[in-house]
Design a protein around this motif. Structure first.
Motif, PDB file in Angstrom:
ATOM      1  N   SER A  14       0.831  -1.196   0.000  1.00 57.94           N
ATOM      2  CA  SER A  14       0.000   0.000   0.000  1.00 57.94           C
ATOM      3  C   SER A  14       0.872   1.255   0.000  1.00 57.94           C
ATOM      4  O   SER A  14       1.671   1.449  -0.902  1.00 57.94           O
ATOM      5  CB  SER A  14      -0.974  -0.039   1.181  1.00 57.94           C
ATOM      6  N   TRP A  15       0.761   2.106   1.036  1.00 59.03           N
ATOM      7  CA  TRP A  15       1.611   3.291   1.107  1.00 59.03           C
ATOM      8  C   TRP A  15       3.074   2.891   1.245  1.00 59.03           C
ATOM      9  O   TRP A  15       3.969   3.614   0.806  1.00 59.03           O
ATOM     10  CB  TRP A  15       1.220   4.165   2.287  1.00 59.03           C
ATOM     11  N   LEU A  18       5.211   2.914  -1.867  1.00 63.61           N
ATOM     12  CA  LEU A  18       5.854   4.179  -2.231  1.00 63.61           C
ATOM     13  C   LEU A  18       7.198   4.317  -1.531  1.00 63.61           C
ATOM     14  O   LEU A  18       8.174   4.786  -2.117  1.00 63.61           O
ATOM     15  CB  LEU A  18       4.964   5.370  -1.859  1.00 63.61           C
ATOM     16  N   TYR A  40       0.025   2.156  -4.058  1.00 62.65           N
ATOM     17  CA  TYR A  40      -0.478   3.411  -4.612  1.00 62.65           C
ATOM     18  C   TYR A  40       0.719   4.047  -5.305  1.00 62.65           C
ATOM     19  O   TYR A  40       1.662   4.488  -4.648  1.00 62.65           O
ATOM     20  CB  TYR A  40      -1.002   4.307  -3.488  1.00 62.65           C
ATOM     21  N   ASP A 113       0.813  10.034   6.452  1.00 68.11           N
ATOM     22  CA  ASP A 113       0.932   9.258   5.214  1.00 68.11           C
ATOM     23  C   ASP A 113      -0.126   9.680   4.210  1.00 68.11           C
ATOM     24  O   ASP A 113       0.159   9.858   3.025  1.00 68.11           O
ATOM     25  CB  ASP A 113       0.794   7.764   5.488  1.00 68.11           C
ATOM     26  N   ALA A 114      -1.365   9.830   4.674  1.00 71.82           N
ATOM     27  CA  ALA A 114      -2.462  10.210   3.777  1.00 71.82           C
ATOM     28  C   ALA A 114      -2.209  11.579   3.165  1.00 71.82           C
ATOM     29  O   ALA A 114      -2.438  11.786   1.968  1.00 71.82           O
ATOM     30  CB  ALA A 114      -3.788  10.202   4.526  1.00 71.82           C
ATOM     31  N   MET A 117       0.889  11.219   0.609  1.00 73.25           N
ATOM     32  CA  MET A 117       0.845  10.161  -0.394  1.00 73.25           C
ATOM     33  C   MET A 117       0.712  10.692  -1.820  1.00 73.25           C
ATOM     34  O   MET A 117       1.496  10.317  -2.703  1.00 73.25           O
ATOM     35  CB  MET A 117      -0.330   9.233  -0.053  1.00 73.25           C
ATOM     36  N   THR A 118      -0.249  11.533  -2.085  1.00 71.37           N
ATOM     37  CA  THR A 118      -0.472  12.013  -3.448  1.00 71.37           C
ATOM     38  C   THR A 118       0.693  12.863  -3.951  1.00 71.37           C
ATOM     39  O   THR A 118       1.184  12.621  -5.062  1.00 71.37           O
ATOM     40  CB  THR A 118      -1.818  12.754  -3.560  1.00 71.37           C
ATOM     41  N   THR A 146      -6.653   0.576  -4.168  1.00 67.10           N
ATOM     42  CA  THR A 146      -5.750   0.966  -5.262  1.00 67.10           C
ATOM     43  C   THR A 146      -6.125   0.097  -6.455  1.00 67.10           C
ATOM     44  O   THR A 146      -5.682  -1.033  -6.576  1.00 67.10           O
ATOM     45  CB  THR A 146      -4.267   0.781  -4.893  1.00 67.10           C
TER      46      THR A 146
END
Length: 194
Positions: A14-15, A18, A40, A113-114, A117-118, A146
């Motif tokens: 997930s995160w 990255l 993601y 993290d949220a 993230m983008t 995702t």
């Protein structure tokens, strides 16, 4: 380097995928490869970012993480877990950890993290084609978090030589149902590690 680990396989979910990609982009020559699970990888619309980011705001976040967020988390966790495992059933081992997930420190880490993230995906995705190490991408075909076509398939097409393994009937937390497949992917990247 501090542990004297040579040519590790970095696994990220997930995160965390990255984070694994960031390590590879900066230190790829030191790695045997990557195993990325339900990651993601590219900037996409994420309504959950607005919902989960407030605890990352200085001062306000401390208050929210110690008051509202744990209560809201208890209410939202069953639906979030269902979406994370869908179309498979929720694994009770995951729900047994709910106390750890709802600690204020964990809530604030998740919020950070949220929030990041983008922007991280925007910056890093421009460099994915630079990767020249083995990359195994694992993705559940039913992933509601995702989506396979927006992330896993696109990454596998972007990274030269990447391998994509699709898992029918599984979602975002596919490693709960298929841990042996994760281990097999590690072994495929680095046969001595498997």
């Amino acid at each position: 380097d501090q542990l004297n680990v040579e040519r590790p396989v970095v696994v990220g979910h997930s995160w965390g995928a990255l984070a694994a990609l960031a390590i590879a982009l900066e230190h790829g020559s030191k790695l045997a490869g990557l195993v990325l699970i339900s990651g993601y990888y590219f900037a996409t619309a994420r309504p959950d970012v607005a919902l989960f980011s407030p605890p990352a705001v200085p001062l306000l976040g401390d208050i929210v993480a110690h008051t509202v967020s744990p209560l809201a988390g208890r209410l939202l966790l069953p639906a979030a877990a269902k979406a994370s495992f869908a179309p498979a059933p929720v694994d009770e081992r995951f729900m047994a950890m709910r106390g750890l997930m709802l600690r204020p420190s964990q809530i604030q880490a998740t919020a950070a993290d949220a929030a990041l993230m983008t922007p991280a995906a925007v910056t890093m995705s421009k460099r994915y084609a630079e990767l020249s190490l083995p990359v195994h991408v694992l993705a559940g075909e039913g992933d509601l978090i995702t989506h396979l076509d927006e992330h896993a398939e696109k990454l596998a097409q972007t990274v030269r030589g990447a391998t994509l393994r699709r898992f029918p009937g599984l979602g975002h937390l596919l490693h709960y149902a298929r841990p042996a497949d994760v281990v097999d992917s590690v072994g495929a990247v680095h046969p001595e590690a498997g």
